[in-house]
Design a protein around this motif. Structure first.
Motif, PDB file in Angstrom:
ATOM      1  N   ASN A   2       0.862  -1.174   0.000  1.00  0.00           N
ATOM      2  CA  ASN A   2       0.000   0.000   0.000  1.00  0.00           C
ATOM      3  C   ASN A   2       0.897   1.222   0.000  1.00  0.00           C
ATOM      4  O   ASN A   2       1.865   1.277   0.753  1.00  0.00           O
ATOM      5  N   THR A   4       0.032   4.020   1.059  1.00  0.00           N
ATOM      6  CA  THR A   4      -0.318   4.866   2.203  1.00  0.00           C
ATOM      7  C   THR A   4      -0.088   4.094   3.506  1.00  0.00           C
ATOM      8  O   THR A   4      -0.154   2.863   3.525  1.00  0.00           O
ATOM      9  N   GLU A   6      -0.935   2.275   6.712  1.00  0.00           N
ATOM     10  CA  GLU A   6      -2.175   1.536   6.992  1.00  0.00           C
ATOM     11  C   GLU A   6      -2.999   2.147   8.114  1.00  0.00           C
ATOM     12  O   GLU A   6      -4.233   2.167   8.057  1.00  0.00           O
ATOM     13  N   SER A   9      -4.617   5.277   6.750  1.00  0.00           N
ATOM     14  CA  SER A   9      -5.695   4.909   5.814  1.00  0.00           C
ATOM     15  C   SER A   9      -6.920   4.420   6.566  1.00  0.00           C
ATOM     16  O   SER A   9      -8.052   4.759   6.219  1.00  0.00           O
ATOM     17  N   LEU A  39     -10.948   3.542  -4.620  1.00  0.00           N
ATOM     18  CA  LEU A  39     -10.858   3.369  -3.163  1.00  0.00           C
ATOM     19  C   LEU A  39     -11.612   4.508  -2.475  1.00  0.00           C
ATOM     20  O   LEU A  39     -11.910   5.541  -3.093  1.00  0.00           O
ATOM     21  N   ASN A 159      -4.450   5.250  -9.906  1.00  0.00           N
ATOM     22  CA  ASN A 159      -3.471   4.147  -9.842  1.00  0.00           C
ATOM     23  C   ASN A 159      -2.110   4.477 -10.450  1.00  0.00           C
ATOM     24  O   ASN A 159      -1.404   3.573 -10.907  1.00  0.00           O
ATOM     25  N   LYS A 163       0.915   0.742  -6.552  1.00  0.00           N
ATOM     26  CA  LYS A 163       1.370   0.079  -5.318  1.00  0.00           C
ATOM     27  C   LYS A 163       2.868   0.269  -5.083  1.00  0.00           C
ATOM     28  O   LYS A 163       3.574  -0.634  -4.625  1.00  0.00           O
ATOM     29  N   ASP A 206      -4.247   4.634  -4.620  1.00  0.00           N
ATOM     30  CA  ASP A 206      -3.083   3.993  -5.233  1.00  0.00           C
ATOM     31  C   ASP A 206      -2.298   4.997  -6.081  1.00  0.00           C
ATOM     32  O   ASP A 206      -1.610   4.629  -7.018  1.00  0.00           O
TER      33      ASP A 206
END
Ligand SMILES: C[S@@+](CC[C@H](N)C(=O)[O-])C[C@H]1O[C@@H](n2cnc3c(N)ncnc32)[C@H](O)[C@@H]1O
Length: 217
Positions: A2, A4, A6, A9, A39, A159, A163, A206
């Motif tokens: 990820n 960001t 976690e 997020s 997302l 995106n 990732k 993303d």
């Protein structure tokens, strides 16, 4: 990985409330079937932008089941033309759009955007372009869409950080995405070098790029 943190997020996602129950149902449906839709933090960002810009017409590349198109129509009543290459997804999107009551606003065009874009009417012009489809083709999507856009407009791409792979090969652990990573890097380099575009890259979702376009430059 990820892109960001976690914990951060999770905090941001906990603040997320979908005010339209039918949209929430569609999000849950898509997530339960692993359909890749925007997302939650990306959705929030897009909604703020839509409300700020109040676009009359939005062009979207990559419909999936129609979730983001319905978000756009729901939050600012704009008209949306959305392009989806997969026949089954396009069918599902049309049904969902009808079920949510947005058939008058959202038109799904089925086909590969690289072919469909050339056939769209250039007269009216779009205010916002949202690119959310095959990552290897963002440059083609951008170039083919530009004649359809108003002289002053905005392009948002989802995106773009892939990732973390766009930033470093180490995140492509098995070396499976070399081509799309290189193409995404070329694309980011390309849009950052354009005189007529001012681009910001945001570590949201993303990775989202936002470009303000002024074709008169
Ligand atoms: C990430 S999903 C779109 C999600 C959607 N924007 C949402 O947030 O609800 C990407 C979609 O793009 C479609 N796609 C991929 N390449 C495409 C192309 N060349 N032309 C049109 N659609 C394409 C895929 O079939 C897939 O359904």
């Amino acid at each position: 990985m990820n892109i960001t943190n976690e914990i951060i997020s999770a905090y941001i996602d906990n603040l997320y409330v979908n005010e339209n129950p039918k949209l929430e149902e569609l999000r849950e449906f898509a997530e339960s079937r692993n359909v890749p839709i925007i997302l939650k933090d990306t959705e929030k960002l897009l909604k703020v932008i839509m409300k700020l810009k109040e676009p009359a017409r939005v062009l979207e590349i990559g419909t999936a089941v129609g979730y983001s198109s319905c978000v756009f129509a729901d939050c600012c009543g704009c008209r949306v033309v959305t392009i989806e290459s997969d026949e089954e997804s396009a069918k599902a999107a049309r049904l969902n759009i009808e079920n949510l009551g947005f058939s008058d606003l959202v038109e799904v065009v089925q086909g590969d955007a690289r072919e469909v874009l050339a056939s769209l009417d250039k007269e009216e012009g779009f205010d916002i372009l949202f690119i959310d489809a095959a990552k290897s083709h963002y440059r083609e999507f951008w170039d083919l869409s530009m004649p359809l856009m108003k002289d002053e407009c905005m392009v948002i791409c989802d995106n773009v950080l892939m990732k973390g792979m766009t930033v470093s090969d180490e995140y492509d652990e098995r070396g499976r995405y070399k081509t799309s990573i290189n193409r995404m890097r070329d694309f980011i380099h390309y849009i950052n070098g354009l005189d007529y575009a001012d681009t910001a890259l945001l570590p949201v979702g993303d990775g989202v790029s936002i470009s303000l376009i002024d074709k008169s430059i």
